[in-house]
Structure formats: C-alpha cells, structure tokens
Design a protein around this motif. Structure first.
Motif, PDB file in Angstrom:
ATOM      1  N   GLY A 115      16.101 -53.987 -12.736  1.00  0.00           N
ATOM      2  CA  GLY A 115      15.849 -55.175 -13.542  1.00  0.00           C
ATOM      3  C   GLY A 115      16.321 -55.058 -14.975  1.00  0.00           C
ATOM      4  O   GLY A 115      15.930 -55.864 -15.820  1.00  0.00           O
ATOM      5  N   GLY A 116      17.170 -54.077 -15.253  1.00  0.00           N
ATOM      6  CA  GLY A 116      17.645 -53.896 -16.626  1.00  0.00           C
ATOM      7  C   GLY A 116      16.793 -52.889 -17.376  1.00  0.00           C
ATOM      8  O   GLY A 116      16.134 -52.034 -16.772  1.00  0.00           O
ATOM      9  N   CYS A 117      16.797 -52.985 -18.681  1.00  0.00           N
ATOM     10  CA  CYS A 117      16.079 -52.024 -19.526  1.00  0.00           C
ATOM     11  C   CYS A 117      14.568 -52.140 -19.299  1.00  0.00           C
ATOM     12  O   CYS A 117      13.961 -53.183 -19.576  1.00  0.00           O
ATOM     13  CB  CYS A 117      16.408 -52.275 -20.999  1.00  0.00           C
ATOM     14  SG  CYS A 117      15.517 -51.171 -22.138  1.00  0.00           S
ATOM     15  N   PHE A 118      13.963 -51.083 -18.797  1.00  0.00           N
ATOM     16  CA  PHE A 118      12.532 -51.088 -18.498  1.00  0.00           C
ATOM     17  C   PHE A 118      11.701 -51.352 -19.743  1.00  0.00           C
ATOM     18  O   PHE A 118      10.772 -52.156 -19.740  1.00  0.00           O
ATOM     19  CB  PHE A 118      12.122 -49.757 -17.872  1.00  0.00           C
ATOM     20  CG  PHE A 118      10.633 -49.586 -17.738  1.00  0.00           C
ATOM     21  CD1 PHE A 118       9.976 -50.090 -16.632  1.00  0.00           C
ATOM     22  CD2 PHE A 118       9.885 -48.959 -18.733  1.00  0.00           C
ATOM     23  CE1 PHE A 118       8.596 -49.960 -16.507  1.00  0.00           C
ATOM     24  CE2 PHE A 118       8.514 -48.823 -18.614  1.00  0.00           C
ATOM     25  CZ  PHE A 118       7.872 -49.326 -17.501  1.00  0.00           C
ATOM     26  N   ARG A 119      12.039 -50.667 -20.839  1.00  0.00           N
ATOM     27  CA  ARG A 119      11.230 -50.758 -22.050  1.00  0.00           C
ATOM     28  C   ARG A 119      11.201 -52.185 -22.588  1.00  0.00           C
ATOM     29  O   ARG A 119      10.146 -52.685 -22.991  1.00  0.00           O
ATOM     30  CB  ARG A 119      11.775 -49.808 -23.111  1.00  0.00           C
ATOM     31  CG  ARG A 119      11.701 -48.353 -22.723  1.00  0.00           C
ATOM     32  CD  ARG A 119      12.459 -47.448 -23.670  1.00  0.00           C
ATOM     33  NE  ARG A 119      11.794 -47.352 -24.957  1.00  0.00           N
ATOM     34  CZ  ARG A 119      12.226 -47.954 -26.052  1.00  0.00           C
ATOM     35  NH1 ARG A 119      13.311 -48.703 -26.034  1.00  0.00           N
ATOM     36  NH2 ARG A 119      11.577 -47.811 -27.191  1.00  0.00           N
ATOM     37  N   THR A 120      12.354 -52.845 -22.599  1.00  0.00           N
ATOM     38  CA  THR A 120      12.415 -54.214 -23.121  1.00  0.00           C
ATOM     39  C   THR A 120      11.562 -55.157 -22.291  1.00  0.00           C
ATOM     40  O   THR A 120      10.781 -55.967 -22.821  1.00  0.00           O
ATOM     41  CB  THR A 120      13.869 -54.704 -23.155  1.00  0.00           C
ATOM     42  OG1 THR A 120      14.638 -53.839 -23.996  1.00  0.00           O
ATOM     43  CG2 THR A 120      13.953 -56.129 -23.671  1.00  0.00           C
ATOM     44  N   GLU A 125       6.365 -58.219 -21.692  1.00  0.00           N
ATOM     45  CA  GLU A 125       5.263 -58.604 -20.804  1.00  0.00           C
ATOM     46  C   GLU A 125       3.899 -58.294 -21.402  1.00  0.00           C
ATOM     47  O   GLU A 125       2.947 -59.070 -21.241  1.00  0.00           O
ATOM     48  CB  GLU A 125       5.418 -57.865 -19.470  1.00  0.00           C
ATOM     49  CG  GLU A 125       4.320 -58.190 -18.461  1.00  0.00           C
ATOM     50  CD  GLU A 125       4.398 -57.336 -17.209  1.00  0.00           C
ATOM     51  OE1 GLU A 125       3.620 -57.592 -16.275  1.00  0.00           O
ATOM     52  OE2 GLU A 125       5.234 -56.393 -17.171  1.00  0.00           O
ATOM     53  N   PHE A 126       3.790 -57.165 -22.125  1.00  0.00           N
ATOM     54  CA  PHE A 126       2.474 -56.691 -22.551  1.00  0.00           C
ATOM     55  C   PHE A 126       2.223 -56.807 -24.049  1.00  0.00           C
ATOM     56  O   PHE A 126       1.171 -56.374 -24.531  1.00  0.00           O
ATOM     57  CB  PHE A 126       2.282 -55.229 -22.116  1.00  0.00           C
ATOM     58  CG  PHE A 126       1.647 -55.089 -20.763  1.00  0.00           C
ATOM     59  CD1 PHE A 126       0.297 -54.849 -20.620  1.00  0.00           C
ATOM     60  CD2 PHE A 126       2.408 -55.229 -19.616  1.00  0.00           C
ATOM     61  CE1 PHE A 126      -0.294 -54.739 -19.381  1.00  0.00           C
ATOM     62  CE2 PHE A 126       1.840 -55.120 -18.364  1.00  0.00           C
ATOM     63  CZ  PHE A 126       0.480 -54.873 -18.237  1.00  0.00           C
ATOM     64  N   ASP A 127       3.137 -57.423 -24.801  1.00  0.00           N
ATOM     65  CA  ASP A 127       2.942 -57.441 -26.256  1.00  0.00           C
ATOM     66  C   ASP A 127       1.687 -58.192 -26.685  1.00  0.00           C
ATOM     67  O   ASP A 127       1.158 -57.962 -27.775  1.00  0.00           O
ATOM     68  CB  ASP A 127       4.189 -57.983 -26.968  1.00  0.00           C
ATOM     69  CG  ASP A 127       4.568 -59.385 -26.534  1.00  0.00           C
ATOM     70  OD1 ASP A 127       3.825 -59.995 -25.735  1.00  0.00           O
ATOM     71  OD2 ASP A 127       5.629 -59.878 -26.981  1.00  0.00           O
ATOM     72  N   ARG A 134      -0.514 -51.521 -23.073  1.00  0.00           N
ATOM     73  CA  ARG A 134       0.140 -52.021 -24.292  1.00  0.00           C
ATOM     74  C   ARG A 134       0.222 -50.929 -25.345  1.00  0.00           C
ATOM     75  O   ARG A 134       1.256 -50.770 -26.017  1.00  0.00           O
ATOM     76  CB  ARG A 134      -0.627 -53.220 -24.837  1.00  0.00           C
ATOM     77  CG  ARG A 134      -0.021 -53.815 -26.115  1.00  0.00           C
ATOM     78  CD  ARG A 134      -0.916 -54.928 -26.645  1.00  0.00           C
ATOM     79  NE  ARG A 134      -0.352 -55.554 -27.839  1.00  0.00           N
ATOM     80  CZ  ARG A 134      -0.514 -55.089 -29.075  1.00  0.00           C
ATOM     81  NH1 ARG A 134      -1.208 -53.964 -29.270  1.00  0.00           N
ATOM     82  NH2 ARG A 134       0.029 -55.721 -30.100  1.00  0.00           N
ATOM     83  N   ASP A 135      -0.865 -50.166 -25.491  1.00  0.00           N
ATOM     84  CA  ASP A 135      -0.880 -49.096 -26.485  1.00  0.00           C
ATOM     85  C   ASP A 135       0.207 -48.057 -26.188  1.00  0.00           C
ATOM     86  O   ASP A 135       0.877 -47.563 -27.109  1.00  0.00           O
ATOM     87  CB  ASP A 135      -2.246 -48.410 -26.518  1.00  0.00           C
ATOM     88  CG  ASP A 135      -3.346 -49.319 -27.071  1.00  0.00           C
ATOM     89  OD1 ASP A 135      -3.017 -50.361 -27.670  1.00  0.00           O
ATOM     90  OD2 ASP A 135      -4.531 -48.981 -26.874  1.00  0.00           O
ATOM     91  N   ALA A 136       0.378 -47.711 -24.912  1.00  0.00           N
ATOM     92  CA  ALA A 136       1.390 -46.722 -24.531  1.00  0.00           C
ATOM     93  C   ALA A 136       2.788 -47.251 -24.808  1.00  0.00           C
ATOM     94  O   ALA A 136       3.662 -46.521 -25.306  1.00  0.00           O
ATOM     95  CB  ALA A 136       1.237 -46.361 -23.061  1.00  0.00           C
ATOM     96  N   LEU A 137       3.021 -48.506 -24.488  1.00  0.00           N
ATOM     97  CA  LEU A 137       4.332 -49.114 -24.743  1.00  0.00           C
ATOM     98  C   LEU A 137       4.620 -49.189 -26.238  1.00  0.00           C
ATOM     99  O   LEU A 137       5.737 -48.890 -26.685  1.00  0.00           O
ATOM    100  CB  LEU A 137       4.382 -50.511 -24.129  1.00  0.00           C
ATOM    101  CG  LEU A 137       4.434 -50.572 -22.602  1.00  0.00           C
ATOM    102  CD1 LEU A 137       4.112 -51.982 -22.114  1.00  0.00           C
ATOM    103  CD2 LEU A 137       5.806 -50.137 -22.090  1.00  0.00           C
ATOM    104  N   ALA A 138       3.613 -49.590 -27.016  1.00  0.00           N
ATOM    105  CA  ALA A 138       3.793 -49.703 -28.464  1.00  0.00           C
ATOM    106  C   ALA A 138       4.053 -48.339 -29.091  1.00  0.00           C
ATOM    107  O   ALA A 138       4.910 -48.198 -29.972  1.00  0.00           O
ATOM    108  CB  ALA A 138       2.561 -50.352 -29.095  1.00  0.00           C
TER     109      ALA A 138
END
Length: 205
Positions: A115-120, A125-127, A134-138
């Motif tokens: 699906g492309g860049c996972f991080r983006t 989705e979780f911002d 969300r904390d882990a992504l941030a």
C-alpha cells in the motif's frame, strides 16, 4: 543430564521459533495495514491470511493493539534498513543527506509494502486517535525528523546548506516526500517528479 557442548537447549529453540513467528506475523500485519489501515489488522484476519490458528497469534501478541504496535515496529525496521542504514555508509555531510533523501524517494516510488509507505499511511490514520499506537507512530516520526535535522546540521558544519534551518529543512523534506507518496498512490507520476525537483532545490540552497 547436561546438554552437549555447543547444543541448543529446547527452550532456546522454542524462543527462537517464537521470535521468527512473531516477526513474520508482524511484517504481514504491516503489509495489511499499508493497504487497509492499522484498524484492518485483526487476529482473525491474519490467521486466515497466514493459515494459522487465532489462538496461536493471540498467544504471541495477546491483543489487537499489541499486534498493531508490532506492525508499527516492523514498519520502522524496514524504513531503517532501506533508508538509514545504507545511508550511514555515505560520507558525512551533504552526500549523506542526499543519500537519505534519494533512498527515501525510492522507498516511496518502489515501496516495500503493497500500500505504499507504511509510515505515511499509519500516521494519517492515527493522528487524531490518542493511545499507545498513535504515541508509537509519533515517536517514530519525531525520531526520524530529529535524526534528519542532525545530519543536515553536520552538513552545515562542513560548509553545505549555510542558510538552512535544519529542523525546518527536515520538516519541508518530510512534507514534500509525503506528497510524493500520495501522488504515487494516485498514479500521478508528474507530481512525483515535481516533488523530486523541489527536494533537489531545497538541498541546493
């Protein structure tokens, strides 16, 4: 009776097998999340995809949230392996910064995930959804921008990019390459090329 010298204890073998299974499942979870979002990652879905029992996945991860966090970690590991690690072999300064940006574009245009860049995708989705995922992504995103800004700062110490604000330039590059990922997902190759030109201009200032 003691184990023969050099032999691997059964408990160690089980731990190693469990770690391999966990890594494989987490990577597939990241693949699914890149297309359907992290909310599409469920124990039942992965059990069906991988042909294993739901109880087996539940034993390894315990909950959907733990599975999502494992997917975030898998996505981060791929990003590091494809972009950061090889770029550290580049000479310090602007060549390394350019190496990071070039590999970042490749990560977007020739994605490791379906699906492309996972991080983006995951950040979008979780911002607005507070919680551990969300904390882990941030934290991952902040760590990447901090690292990139530090490498830009090192380039400045070597005389490159004299007028740049490292944190601002890192933010600008992130915005441009995120836009390139969206363009890639929409099949807009001309806009990917535009993003590439903007990035080149930012690094030539």
């Amino acid at each position: 009776m003691s184990q023969p010298t050099g032999a691997v204890a059964p408990s160690d073998q089980r731990l190693a097998k469990g770690a391999r299974s966990r890594a494989s499942i987490a990577r597939h979870a990241a693949d699914v999340a890149s297309v359907e979002g992290l909310n599409g990652v469920t124990i039942g879905r992965l059990a069906t995809d991988l042909g294993i029992s739901k109880s087996g996945i539940a034993t390894l991860f315990g909950s959907k949230e733990s599975l999502q966090l494992a997917a975030v970690k898998a996505g981060r590991e791929v990003f590091i392996a494809q972009i950061i690690t090889p770029s550290l072999a580049e000479p310090r300064g602007l060549p390394r910064v350019r190496g990071l940006v070039d590999r970042w574009f490749v990560h977007v245009t020739e994605p490791a995930f379906p699906g492309g860049c996972f991080r983006t995708a995951a950040l979008t989705e979780f911002d607005s959804k507070p919680g551990p995922v969300r904390d882990a992504l941030a934290a991952d995103h902040d760590a990447w921008l901090t690292f990139l800004a530090q490498e830009i700062g090192k380039a400045q110490q070597d005389g490159a990019l004299p007028t740049a604000d490292p944190e601002l330039l890192a933010f600008e590059l992130d915005a441009v390459i995120t836009a390139a990922n969206t363009a890639r997902q929409l099949g807009e190759d001309a806009k990917i090329a535009m993003a590439r030109r903007i990035a080149d201009r930012l690094l030539s200032a």
